[in-house]
Design an enzyme around this catalytic site. Structure first.
Site, PDB file in Angstrom:
ATOM      1  N   ASP A  38      -3.408 -34.052   5.932  1.00 24.67           N
ATOM      2  CA  ASP A  38      -4.316 -34.641   5.253  1.00 24.67           C
ATOM      3  C   ASP A  38      -3.391 -35.619   4.110  1.00 24.67           C
ATOM      4  O   ASP A  38      -2.466 -35.320   3.964  1.00 24.67           O
ATOM      5  CB  ASP A  38      -5.346 -33.922   4.333  1.00 24.67           C
ATOM      6  N   TYR A  72       0.943  -1.203   0.061  1.00 23.37           N
ATOM      7  CA  TYR A  72      -0.078  -0.027   0.008  1.00 23.37           C
ATOM      8  C   TYR A  72       0.879   1.238   0.004  1.00 23.37           C
ATOM      9  O   TYR A  72       0.394   2.316  -0.572  1.00 23.37           O
ATOM     10  CB  TYR A  72      -1.018  -0.047   1.384  1.00 23.37           C
ATOM     11  N   GLU A  77      -1.483 -30.532  10.516  1.00 25.36           N
ATOM     12  CA  GLU A  77      -1.807 -29.469   9.431  1.00 25.36           C
ATOM     13  C   GLU A  77      -3.160 -28.792   9.701  1.00 25.36           C
ATOM     14  O   GLU A  77      -3.089 -27.550   9.556  1.00 25.36           O
ATOM     15  CB  GLU A  77      -2.313 -30.240   8.065  1.00 25.36           C
TER      16      GLU A  77
END
Lengths: 366, 622
Positions: free
Chosen positions: A250, A99, A198
Site C-alpha cells: 500500500d 504462559y 503486502e
C-alpha cells in the site's frame, strides 16, 4: 551442522550468561547484563552486509533497580526452561513461553511483550537465533506461489519435494517457521523475479490473473509486517538463486516500514539483520508519486500517519533521495492509497498495465 | 407646570421596597429560584449561629424544607439561641436594614442587616403568605408566636397574629416561611452544600437537616468549645472614610478634638492625637461636633501622615488548624482523603482593618484526579457559594504556581487540576465584600498576599507528604528486590549450574546504600505517640540532625531520647555515628489530641546528602 548441533551450541551460550550472573553475586558485584540499545537512534549501516545493525550504544539491565532485577530473574528462569526443553527435544511457541512463566513465582512475565523481548535479548547476548533455542512464533510464515521447487524435511524425517505451482492449491506453499537449510532446501527455479505483496487481496488478484505464470514471478504474500521466516526465505531466494526482489505494498507510512524490514532489517531484530534482510530488494509501489501519476482513489492521512511519516524522515534507513522526496511529497499531498485502489481501472489493470509499466521503469525486462 | 426635578422626585417616591427588591434581586441573592432557597436558609442559619455564640450557647440548629407545591417550599429554621424579646421580633424579621451590627467593627457573620428580612419579603412577594416566628427567651417565660408581613410601602412590619404559646425548648427562635423556589442537591451551590460547608467551619455546631423528601442528615459537632467571642474594636485611622469620620464626629460625646481622636480610634494615643491635629492645622480644643467638612478632610488627610501602630488583632476569632482539620475530616469522610494539611497565618491588616487567613487542603482518596480542584471559600465562618470568579480567594489560588506542589496547572496559572479540595477562611472585623449579596471578597492586595502565603505553606506540607509517599514506594521496591528477587536469582542460578548458593549480604548493602527512616503514629486516650525509626543501610557510620515538625496548638509529652532542641515548630535530635545495619528509635508524645489530629510526621534531615535518605526531606532552615 544438524539442528541438534545448533541447539546444543545455543544452550552452551545461554549457560554462560547464567554463570556470569552467578559469578557477580559470588564476587559481591551487583549482577548486570549489557545489551545494545534497541532504538532507532542506535542503528548503523553495516557496509559488509549492506544492512542496518545495532550501533555502539548499550543499555544495562542491573539488579540495582527492581525492573532490572526482575529481568535478571526472568533471564535465569528462561534459560533454565529452554535448556530443559531442548534436553527433551521439544519446542514451544513464544506464547507458550509466556504462559509457562506462570509457575515461576516472582520470575513470572507481566506480559507477552516482556517474554518476546527477553527471547530477542537472549539472541543478542548469545549471538544465536531464537529458532536454535526451539522458540517458535505464533504464526507460520506466509504463502508462496511461483515456478519454484523446495525440498522440506517433514516432521517424520522424510524429504518431500514441492513445486510451488503444481503441487499446491490456490493458497500456495506455506513457509514453515524454521527455513534454515537443515529444514528447507531451495531447489530448481526459472523465475525472473520475486514479488513480495503486502495484502492477501492483491496476492489473490495476481494469482487469479496468472501473473506468476505469465511474467514468470514468484509471488510471496507478506501478511502485513512479515514474519522472520518469510524474510529469511526471501533472502535465501535472492542469494542462492540470484533472483531480484521487488516489494509491492500500500502507499502509506506503515507499508514503507514493511519494505524497510525486508530490505534493510527491522529495528527490533537488527542483531540478525544479516540473516533476514535482502539489501538489493527494491520498492515497487504504491509510491506517493504513483498516487499522483495514476490518479488513484485516496484517503486523508491521519494524525498517526503524519507522525509516522515524520518519524521516518529521521530514521537512518530512509535517508536517501528517493525516500526523502517521496515522503515529503506525501506529507504535502496529505493523502494515501491502498494497492487495491488500482481496481479503479478494472481488475486486470494491475497485471496488464501498472506492474509491467513499473517494472519496466525499474529496468526489469519481464 | 412641574419642573423636571419635581417630576423625578414623584417617580422616586413611587419606588416601593418591593420594587427596590425586584431591581436588586441579584445583589441580594434572590435572582434564581434555586438561589432564593439557599440564600434564605443561609440568612436564617447565620443569624442563629451568631445569636447562639453571643449568648455562649452551643448551637443546635434544625433546618427543614417541606414541599408545598411543585415550586413552593416551606423553610423552617429553628435554633436553641437566647431568643428575641417580643417587641423586637417584628423589627428583626420584617424591616429591611434593621440590625444591631450595622455600624459595629466586630467579626460577625451578618454585616448589613438586610439578610433575613429580605427572605421574608421574597416569601411574601412570591407566595403572598406571611412568615411565622416563634421565640422564647428563657425558662419561665412564655413563647411568643408572631405572624408577620412587611408593609412594602412604609418598610414597616405588619403583625397579623400575635399569641403566647407553650414551647418545650428553654429558649430559641423558629422561623417558618414559604417561598417559590427549586430544590437541588449534589452540588456545592445547594442548601445541602451550604450546610456541609457551614459544618466544616463551625465545628462547635450541631446541625440537623431534613430534606423535602424526609431524608434526615445530621452534621455532628466535633468540639464542645465555643469559639472565643470576638471583641468589638474601634476604627483605625488608616481605614476610615470621610463620611464615617464626619458621622462619628457629629455623634461624639467627647468635648475636645484631642479626646475624640484618642478615645474613639484604635492606636491613637493622646500624643498622636495632638500630632494629627497639629498636622491638620486645627485647634485641639474645639468640639468634634462642630467641625466643618473642610476640617474633617484635613484630619483624614493628616491620619495618613502620622506613623501609627497597627490595630489590635485579638479581636479576631479564627477557627484554628486542628478544628479545621477535624471539620474537614468529618465532612469529607466519604471521600476517604489520603491527606489533610492546614495552615493558620498571623493576623494582618489592610487599610487599618485587621484580618486573618486560615487554609486547608484535602488531598487524594476518592477525589477525581483529572478535574478542577474544588474551592471552599469562607468569610467569618460563612460559606461563599456564588461569584467564585470575582473573589480575591480565587484570585490568590489562580496566581500561585501549583505545579511545584504536585497539582496540574496549565502554564502555572489558573485554577489547578487534581484530586484536591482547597479551603480558605478569612476572618475580619470588616470583610470587604464586592456587593451586598456578600458572595465575593474584593480584590485587596494584602488579603491576596496572605491567602497565597498560607496556601503555599499548606501546599508544602501536602507536597512533603506526596514525595515521602513516592520515596517510600521506591524504597519498598528496593526491599522487595533485596528480600525476594535477589535471593531467587542466587538460588536459581546456582541450582542450574550445580553450585552452592552464594552469600548476598554485600550485594544487598551495595544496592540499598541509604538511610531508611520510617515513622508510626499511634493514638491512645487523648495521646498521640509518634515513633521514628532510623536504619543505616550504608556501609559506613553516619551522623546527621533529624527534625520532626510539630503541629500547631499542641502540648508536648515525653520525648525519647532527650532531644538536642525543642522549639515551637519542631524537635531536633542529633544522630551520632549510626553504624551500618544499626537501627535506632526516637519518639515523642502529643497530649490532648483526638484521633486524626496528627496522622503522620513530616521529617527533615540536615548534615547529610538527602539523596541518601528515604523518609525525610532536606531541612530548609527555621
Amino acid at each position: 551442522m544438524t539442528v541438534a548441533d545448533r541447539n546444543r551450541a545455543a544452550v552452551e551460550e545461554m549457560m554462560k550468561i547464567a554463570e556470569e550472573i552467578y559469578n557477580d553475586l559470588k564476587n559481591s558485584r551487583i549482577p548486570e547484563l549489557v545489551i545494545p540499545s534497541r532504538t532507532k537512534s542506535n542503528i548503523i549501516f553495516d557496509e559488509r552486509h549492506r544492512v542496518w545493525k545495532y550501533g555502539k550504544n548499550t543499555s544495562t539491565r542491573s539488579a540495582v533497580s527492581l525492573a532490572g532485577a526482575y529481568m535478571l530473574l526472568r533471564t535465569v528462569y528462561t534459560i533454565d526452561f529452554i535448556k530443559k526443553m531442548i534436553d527433551q527435544k521439544k519446542s514451544s511457541t513464544l506464547r507458550e513461553l509466556y504462559y509457562i512463566s506462570e509457575g515461576w513465582g516472582e520470575g513470572k512475565f507481566s506480559s507477552q511483550d516482556d517474554s518476546d523481548r527477553l527471547a530477542e535479548d537472549l539472541e543478542i547476548l548469545t549471538k544465536k537465533l531464537r529458532e536454535d533455542m526451539r522458540l517458535r512464533p505464533e504464526e507460520d510464515g506466509a504463502r508462496v506461489i511461483g515456478d519454484l521447487v523446495v525440498e522440506e524435511i517433514t516432521r517424520k524425517g522424510d524429504k518431500r519435494r514441492i513445486h510451488c505451482q503444481d503441487d499446491v492449491g490456490d493458497s500456495g506453499y506455506s513457509i514453515p517457521y524454521n527455513v534454515e537449510k537443515e529444514k528447507v532446501k531451495i531447489k530448481e527455479t526459472n523465475a525472473k523475479i520475486v514479488m513480495a505483496v503486502e495484502t492477501g487481496g492483491m496476492f489473490d488478484r495476481l494469482v487469479e490473473n496468472g501473473f506468476d505464470e505469465k511474467r514468470n514471478a514468484i509471488l510471496v504474500h507478506l501478511k502485513g509486517q512479515p514474519a522472520r521466516s518469510t524474510r529469511r526465505f526471501i533472502k535465501r531466494l535472492n542469494e542462492e538463486k540470484n533472483i531480484p526482489v521487488v516489494v509491492f505494498t500500500d502507499g502509506d507510512p506503515w507499508s514503507y516500514r514493511i519494505f524497510a524490514s525486508v530490505a534493510y532489517g527491522a529495528i527490533k531484530t537488527a542483531h540478525i539483520s544479516e540473516y533476514l534482510a535482502t539489501p538489493s530488494a527494491e520498492f515497487l509501489g504504491v509510491t506517493p508519486s504513483d498516487i499522483h501519476n495514476y490518479e488513484l482513489p485516496t484517503d486523508d492521512l491521519t494524525k498517526e500517519d503524519i507522525a509516522a511519516l515524520k518519524s521516518e524522515l529521521s530514521d537512518p534507513r530512509f535517508k536517501d533521495d528517493f525516500w526523502e522526496n517521496e515522503i515529503k511529497l506525501q506529507l504535502k499531498m496529505g493523502k494515501k492509497s491502498e494497492q487495491q485502489a488500482l481496481a479503479k481501472y478494472g481488475l486486470d489493470y494491475v497485471t496488464d498495465v501498472y506492474l509491467p509499466e513499473k517494472l519496466a521503469e525499474m529496468g526489469y525486462e519481464i | 407646570m412641574h419642573s423636571i426635578a419635581e417630576g423625578l422626585a414623584k417617580k422616586q417616591r413611587k419606588i416601593s421596597v418591593a420594587e427596590f427588591f425586584e431591581r436588586n434581586k441579584q445583589i441580594l441573592g434572590f435572582d434564581t429560584s434555586t438561589r432564593a432557597l439557599i440564600t434564605s436558609v443561609k440568612e436564617a442559619v447565620d443569624n442563629a449561629l451568631d445569636a447562639c455564640e453571643e449568648a455562649g450557647i452551643l448551637p443546635d440548629i434544625l433546618v427543614e424544607l417541606k414541599s408545598i407545591d411543585d415550586d413552593e417550599y416551606l423553610i423552617i429554621v429553628e435554633d436553641n439561641g437566647p431568643g428575641i424579646v417580643r417587641k423586637q421580633i417584628p423589627h428583626v424579621f420584617a424591616r429591611l436594614l434593621y440590625g444591631s451590627r450595622f455600624h459595629s467593627l466586630k467579626q460577625s457573620r451578618g454585616q448589613q442587616g438586610i439578610g433575613i428580612s429580605a427572605a421574608v419579603l421574597y416569601s411574601q412577594l412570591t407566595t403572598g403568605k406571611p412568615t411565622v416566628v416563634t421565640s422564647k427567651i428563657g425558662d419561665g417565660f412564655p413563647a411568643h408566636r408572631c405572624t408577620l408581613l412587611i408593609d412594602t410601602k412604609k418598610n414597616r412590619p405588619e403583625i397579623l397574629h400575635d399569641e403566647m404559646t407553650h414551647w418545650e425548648k428553654s429558649s430559641g427562635t423558629r422561623i417558618e416561611l414559604a417561598m417559590r423556589g427549586s430544590y437541588v442537591r449534589n452540588r456545592k451551590q445547594s442548601v445541602y452544600g451550604y450546610l456541609r460547608s457551614t459544618a466544616i467551619v463551625n465545628p462547635h455546631a450541631h446541625i440537623t437537616f431534613i430534606e423535602p423528601n424526609g431524608n434526615k442528615i445530621v452534621f455532628e459537632r466535633v468540639t464542645d468549645k465555643l469559639p472565643p467571642q470576638p471583641r468589638e474594636i474601634k476604627p483605625h485611622p488608616y481605614g476610615i472614610e470621610l463620611g464615617t469620620f464626619i458621622k462619628m464626629a457629629k455623634e461624639s460625646k467627647a468635648r475636645k478634638l484631642t479626646s475624640f481622636l484618642s478615645s474613639e480610634f484604635s492606636s491613637v494615643s493622646l500624643q498622636k492625637a495632638k500630632e494629627i491635629i497639629k498636622i491638620a492645622g486645627l485647634d485641639p480644643s474645639i468640639s468634634p461636633n462642630k467641625i466643618s467638612l473642610e476640617d474633617a478632610k484635613r484630619i483624614v488627610d493628616a491620619f495618613k501622615k502620622v506613623k501609627l501602630m497597627s490595630p489590635p488583632t485579638d479581636c479576631l476569632s479564627p477557627i484554628g488548624e486542628i478544628l479545621i482539620k477535624r471539620g474537614l475530616r468529618k465532612e469529607m469522610d466519604a471521600l476517604s482523603p489520603e491527606f489533610i494539611s492546614t495552615d493558620k497565618r498571623n493576623p494582618s491588616v489592610y487599610s487599618g482593618i485587621p484580618f486573618m487567613v486560615e487554609t486547608g487542603i484535602v488531598y487524594g482518596g476518592n477525589l477525581p484526579a483529572d478535574e478542577r480542584v474544588e474551592i471552599l471559600r469562607f468569610a467569618n465562618r460563612v460559606p461563599l457559594l456564588y461569584q467564585e470568579g470575582d473573589c480575591v480567594i480565587t484570585r490568590g489560588i489562580k496566581n500561585m504556581d501549583w505545579r511545584r506542589y504536585g497539582l496540574q496547572q496549565r502554564g502555572g496559572k489558573g485554577i489547578p487540576f487534581g484530586p484536591a479540595i482547597i479551603l480558605v477562611h478569612i476572618s475580619s472585623v470588616n470583610i470587604p465584600f464586592t456587593s451586598e449579596s456578600k458572595e465575593a471578597i474584593a480584590n485587596v492586595e494584602e488579603i491576596e498576599k496572605e491567602v497565597k502565603l498560607s496556601l503555599q505553606q499548606c501546599a508544602r506540607k501536602m507536597k512533603g507528604h506526596l514525595s515521602k509517599k513516592d520515596r517510600k514506594v521506591k524504597a519498598k521496591n528496593k526491599f522487595t528486590l533485596i528480600s525476594k528477587i535477589l535471593p531467587e536469582i542466587a538460588k536459581k542460578s546456582s541450582e542450574m549450574l550445580g553450585k552452592p548458593t552464594p552469600p548476598i549480604d554485600d550485594v544487598i548493602t551495595k544496592i540499598m546504600n541509604i538511610i531508611w527512616i520510617d515513622d508510626d503514629v499511634q493514638y491512645e486516650d487523648g495521646k498521640i505517640k509518634s515513633t521514628i525509626s532510623i536504619t543505616n543501610y550504608k556501609n559506613k557510620p553516619q551522623s546527621f540532625e533529624l527534625y520532626a515538625a510539630l503541629p500547631d496548638e499542641r502540648e508536648l509529652g515525653e520525648i525519647k531520647p532527650e532531644a538536642q532542641k525543642v522549639e515551637e515548630e519542631y524537635i531536633m535530635w542529633k544522630i551520632e555515628k549510626i553504624k551500618p545495619a544499626e537501627k535506632i528509635e526516637l519518639s515523642f508524645q502529643l497530649m490532648g489530641m483526638e484521633k486524626g489530629d496528627f496522622e503522620e510526621n513530616i521529617l527533615y534531615v540536615r548534615g547529610i546528602d538527602p539523596v541518601n535518605v528515604i523518609g525525610a526531606e532536606k531541612w530548609e532552615g527555621d
